[in-house]
Design a protein around this motif. Structure first.
Motif, PDB file in Angstrom:
ATOM      1  N   TRP A 242       0.832  -1.212   0.000  1.00 16.25           N
ATOM      2  CA  TRP A 242       0.000   0.000   0.000  1.00 16.25           C
ATOM      3  C   TRP A 242       0.867   1.263   0.000  1.00 16.25           C
ATOM      4  CZ3 TRP A 242      -0.279   4.043   3.403  1.00 16.25           C
ATOM      5  CH2 TRP A 242       0.362   3.898   4.647  1.00 16.25           C
ATOM      6  N   ILE A 243       1.992   1.257   0.741  1.00 14.87           N
ATOM      7  CA  ILE A 243       2.859   2.436   0.741  1.00 14.87           C
ATOM      8  C   ILE A 243       3.590   2.553  -0.600  1.00 14.87           C
ATOM      9  CG2 ILE A 243       4.927   1.352   1.748  1.00 14.87           C
ATOM     10  CD1 ILE A 243       3.626   4.847   2.670  1.00 14.87           C
ATOM     11  N   LEU A 244       3.864   1.436  -1.237  1.00 14.11           N
ATOM     12  CA  LEU A 244       4.484   1.468  -2.564  1.00 14.11           C
ATOM     13  C   LEU A 244       3.492   1.998  -3.599  1.00 14.11           C
ATOM     14  CD1 LEU A 244       6.467  -1.868  -2.335  1.00 14.11           C
ATOM     15  CD2 LEU A 244       7.474   0.333  -2.948  1.00 14.11           C
ATOM     16  N   ASN A 245       2.237   1.572  -3.503  1.00 13.18           N
ATOM     17  CA  ASN A 245       1.226   2.099  -4.429  1.00 13.18           C
ATOM     18  C   ASN A 245       1.010   3.587  -4.217  1.00 13.18           C
ATOM     19  OD1 ASN A 245      -0.348   0.089  -6.270  1.00 13.18           O
ATOM     20  ND2 ASN A 245       0.083  -1.077  -4.405  1.00 13.18           N
ATOM     21  N   LEU A 246       1.099   4.021  -2.955  1.00 15.04           N
ATOM     22  CA  LEU A 246       0.961   5.443  -2.655  1.00 15.04           C
ATOM     23  C   LEU A 246       2.095   6.248  -3.278  1.00 15.04           C
ATOM     24  CD1 LEU A 246      -0.990   7.236  -0.947  1.00 15.04           C
ATOM     25  CD2 LEU A 246       0.687   7.084   0.902  1.00 15.04           C
ATOM     26  N   ASN A 247       3.263   5.607  -3.432  1.00 15.86           N
ATOM     27  CA  ASN A 247       4.444   6.286  -3.974  1.00 15.86           C
ATOM     28  C   ASN A 247       4.871   5.742  -5.339  1.00 15.86           C
ATOM     29  OD1 ASN A 247       5.730   8.128  -1.680  1.00 15.86           O
ATOM     30  ND2 ASN A 247       4.881   6.314  -0.681  1.00 15.86           N
ATOM     31  N   LYS A 248       3.938   5.116  -6.049  1.00 16.11           N
ATOM     32  CA  LYS A 248       4.344   4.462  -7.301  1.00 16.11           C
ATOM     33  C   LYS A 248       4.735   5.461  -8.394  1.00 16.11           C
ATOM     34  CE  LYS A 248      -0.321   3.673  -9.191  1.00 16.11           C
ATOM     35  NZ  LYS A 248      -1.274   2.618  -9.622  1.00 16.11           N
ATOM     36  N   HIS A 249       4.371   6.732  -8.208  1.00  9.72           N
ATOM     37  CA  HIS A 249       4.826   7.746  -9.161  1.00  9.72           C
ATOM     38  C   HIS A 249       6.342   7.933  -9.098  1.00  9.72           C
ATOM     39  CE1 HIS A 249       4.228   9.766  -5.307  1.00  9.72           C
ATOM     40  NE2 HIS A 249       5.086  10.686  -5.695  1.00  9.72           N
ATOM     41  N   LYS A 250       6.953   7.473  -8.011  1.00  7.99           N
ATOM     42  CA  LYS A 250       8.415   7.568  -7.857  1.00  7.99           C
ATOM     43  C   LYS A 250       9.117   6.262  -8.236  1.00  7.99           C
ATOM     44  CE  LYS A 250       8.411   8.595  -3.422  1.00  7.99           C
ATOM     45  NZ  LYS A 250       8.799   9.067  -2.067  1.00  7.99           N
ATOM     46  N   LEU A 251       8.340   5.212  -8.563  1.00  7.25           N
ATOM     47  CA  LEU A 251       8.891   3.861  -8.706  1.00  7.25           C
ATOM     48  C   LEU A 251       9.228   3.531 -10.153  1.00  7.25           C
ATOM     49  CD1 LEU A 251       9.399   0.980  -7.493  1.00  7.25           C
ATOM     50  CD2 LEU A 251       6.960   0.528  -7.903  1.00  7.25           C
ATOM     51  N   THR A 252      10.402   2.929 -10.337  1.00  7.84           N
ATOM     52  CA  THR A 252      10.778   2.430 -11.653  1.00  7.84           C
ATOM     53  C   THR A 252      11.596   1.155 -11.492  1.00  7.84           C
ATOM     54  OG1 THR A 252      11.768   3.056 -13.782  1.00  7.84           O
ATOM     55  CG2 THR A 252      12.969   3.697 -11.830  1.00  7.84           C
ATOM     56  N   GLY A 253      11.571   0.329 -12.513  1.00  7.19           N
ATOM     57  CA  GLY A 253      12.352  -0.907 -12.500  1.00  7.19           C
ATOM     58  C   GLY A 253      13.421  -0.873 -13.569  1.00  7.19           C
ATOM     59  N   ILE A 254      14.664  -1.091 -13.161  1.00 10.75           N
ATOM     60  CA  ILE A 254      15.790  -1.115 -14.095  1.00 10.75           C
ATOM     61  C   ILE A 254      16.557  -2.415 -13.889  1.00 10.75           C
ATOM     62  CG2 ILE A 254      17.920   0.008 -14.860  1.00 10.75           C
ATOM     63  CD1 ILE A 254      16.861   2.623 -13.736  1.00 10.75           C
ATOM     64  N   LEU A 255      16.707  -3.181 -14.934  1.00 10.93           N
ATOM     65  CA  LEU A 255      17.421  -4.449 -14.827  1.00 10.93           C
ATOM     66  C   LEU A 255      18.868  -4.245 -14.395  1.00 10.93           C
ATOM     67  CD1 LEU A 255      16.464  -6.661 -17.902  1.00 10.93           C
ATOM     68  CD2 LEU A 255      16.295  -7.319 -15.503  1.00 10.93           C
ATOM     69  N   ASN A 256      19.327  -5.099 -13.498  1.00  9.65           N
ATOM     70  CA  ASN A 256      20.758  -5.139 -13.212  1.00  9.65           C
ATOM     71  C   ASN A 256      21.504  -5.599 -14.449  1.00  9.65           C
ATOM     72  OD1 ASN A 256      20.613  -4.308 -10.555  1.00  9.65           O
ATOM     73  ND2 ASN A 256      20.515  -6.379  -9.726  1.00  9.65           N
ATOM     74  N   GLY A 257      22.755  -5.238 -14.522  1.00  7.26           N
ATOM     75  CA  GLY A 257      23.603  -5.688 -15.612  1.00  7.26           C
ATOM     76  C   GLY A 257      24.714  -6.590 -15.102  1.00  7.26           C
ATOM     77  N   VAL A 258      25.523  -7.043 -16.029  1.00 13.49           N
ATOM     78  CA  VAL A 258      26.687  -7.867 -15.702  1.00 13.49           C
ATOM     79  C   VAL A 258      27.924  -7.167 -16.243  1.00 13.49           C
ATOM     80  CG1 VAL A 258      27.840 -10.083 -16.066  1.00 13.49           C
ATOM     81  CG2 VAL A 258      25.375 -10.007 -15.759  1.00 13.49           C
TER      82      VAL A 258
END
Length: 482
Positions: A242-258
């Motif tokens: 719920w706190i993540l959904n409240l702040n999902k405008h700040k959330l992004t997913g970036i794949l780790n690299g090698v």
């Protein structure tokens, strides 16, 4: 642009999980002529100071007060991140860091554990001030440094040195949150009336540092796009959805690299026989070497499956336990490397003594890891959840075909059949029989060498270098500053 990284693990100096690899590689690909980077990490007692030429800085003693009476003295040492011009600063207090040979000692008091992380985070900020390294971006990692975004928006908000700093908070694993009692706020120097509420650090009568960082940071980064979606759900949110959904405008997913300068079978000095995607015949020699070290016989038509992991519930070991009899009778060998919960360590030791085809080493060694990546035919990752995963990315480069559960970063990076596009095998439900079906399917495909070799080439040509991911991080930093 000045970027300050704070991390409790940093390869090659200290490593427990993927956090160390990320922090040891990402800064290399972010640095350019317009970027200055400083990395802060604790001086754990196992770090080889002579090997890495780590020197204590003169006049670096820093006395900091915590709570109403606790006062600790810190020292600062420095070296360069290998093969770069990036400064790494090692913070030490003999009560907290150099007294241990491991990053996260087991069996320690929970209050003391909290003190270790709070003291490190506070010392990182104050040493940045002492060094006059005024950060534009403070990039914090996991709950160990989650108090920094909270400080920046509360007790440091009027501090001239930090008032313009933007905070990026990376979640490498949402399951580890830093839950404790609110009394620790006094030690951290935080006003309970300001930060201890349902939109800040409070969580059902306890304090959760990760929740505070989610609420107070300027940007949240998780380590794969699929994981960014999963943690917004009740099933994947570990109680913080719920706190993540409240702040999902700040959330992004970036794949780790090698970092392919480190993990590359063509140049890897830790393996005896090198190879590449154009000629991987030496992979069989690597296989013979690793089988011998695990006391297993080499049989050309029999595939070798590897499992390298922290031995914890997240990694899907319960699925292996559920079909242990079938595993002992499959037409393949299975080798295990890792440490973790005693119940899983004991299980793999028992399985080693009670099977002809399974062998485990209850230890962790980077040297052995690379030999396994090079020598195995398949790599098993049946994780219950997996924020990103690095092992499957490394195994791809070494032509070792991943068998994974389609979750988090595993689903983002592994493509199943048809053969034209495939670089591995996937099963979708957290189910032992589905896992076993994927393993048997891989064994069947292995029998067709033409088809298998095509799969190996696809895997080795998969590009998960840091270049693309680092570009996305730089875009985030620039966006925050603009």
């Amino acid at each position: 642009m000045k970027i300050m990284f704070t991390t409790f693990e940093l390869a090659p100096f200290t490593k427990v999980g993927g956090l160390a690899d990320v922090m040891g590689s990402l800064p290399k690909y972010i640095q350019d002529d317009n970027t200055e980077i400083a990395i802060f990490t604790p001086l754990i007692g196992s770090i080889d100071r002579e090997k890495y030429k780590i020197k204590e800085l003169p006049n670096s003693k820093l006395s900091l007060k915590f709570g109403y009476s606790a006062e600790y003295v810190f020292t600062l040492s420095m070296c360069k991140l290998p093969d770069t011009n990036i400064n790494v600063f090692f913070i030490d207090n003999p009560k907290f860091y150099s007294c241990f040979k491991v990053v996260y000692p087991s069996g320690i008091d929970n209050w003391y554990e909290q003190e270790r992380f709070i003291a490190f985070s506070k010392a990182s900020m104050e040493y940045a001030r002492l060094l006059n390294f005024k950060p534009d971006i403070i990039h914090c990692n996991d709950w160990h440094t989650a108090m920094i975004p909270v400080w920046i928006k509360s007790s440091y908000k009027n501090d001239e040195f930090f008032k313009n700093a933007k905070t990026v908070f990376s979640i490498h694993n949402l399951a580890y949150q830093g839950k404790y009692f609110p009394e620790i706020l006094d030690f951290a120097g935080l006003d309970r009336n300001e930060v201890y509420n349902m939109y800040g650090l409070e969580h059902y009568g306890h304090l959760i540092w990760m929740k505070g960082a989610i609420a107070y940071c300027d940007k949240i980064v998780v380590v794969s796009p699929k994981y960014a979606d999963e943690i917004l759900t009740f099933e994947g949110g570990e109680g913080l959805d719920w706190i993540l959904n409240l702040n999902k405008h700040k959330l992004t997913g970036i794949l780790n690299g090698v970092d392919y300068k480190i993990f590359n079978p063509e140049t890897d000095k830790l393996i005896k026989y090198n190879y590449n995607e154009n000629d991987f015949s030496n992979k069989e020699k690597c296989k013979q070497e690793i089988l011998k070290s695990y006391w297993l016989d080499y049989k050309p038509q029999r595939p070798l499956i590897a499992f390298i992991s922290r031995l914890v519930e997240q990694k899907g070991i319960d699925l292996i336990k559920f079909v242990e009899n079938e595993i002992r009778n499959i037409n393949a060998d299975l080798i295990i490397l890792g440490t973790g919960e005693k119940r899983y360590e004991d299980f793999f030791v028992w399985l080693s003594y009670n099977s002809k085809n399974v062998r485990a080493r209850i230890e962790y060694s980077a040297d052995i890891c690379n030999k396994i990546y090079a020598g195995a035919d398949m790599f098993l990752m049946p994780s219950r959840f997996e924020p990103c995963g690095l092992s499957q990315l490394i195994s791809l480069k070494y032509g070792t075909i991943p068998i994974v559960r389609a979750t988090g970063g595993l689903d983002d990076t592994i493509t199943g059949y048809p053969l034209e596009y495939a670089n591995g095998f996937k099963f979708f439900n957290y189910n032992a029989n589905e896992m076993l079906g994927a393993i048997n399917y891989a064994i069947d495909v292995y029998k067709n060498k033409k088809e298998w070799n095509k799969l190996v080439v696809n895997a080795m040509r998969s590009d998960f270098s840091w270049t693309k991911s680092a570009k996305k991080y730089k875009e985030i930093y620039k966006e925050l500053l603009s």
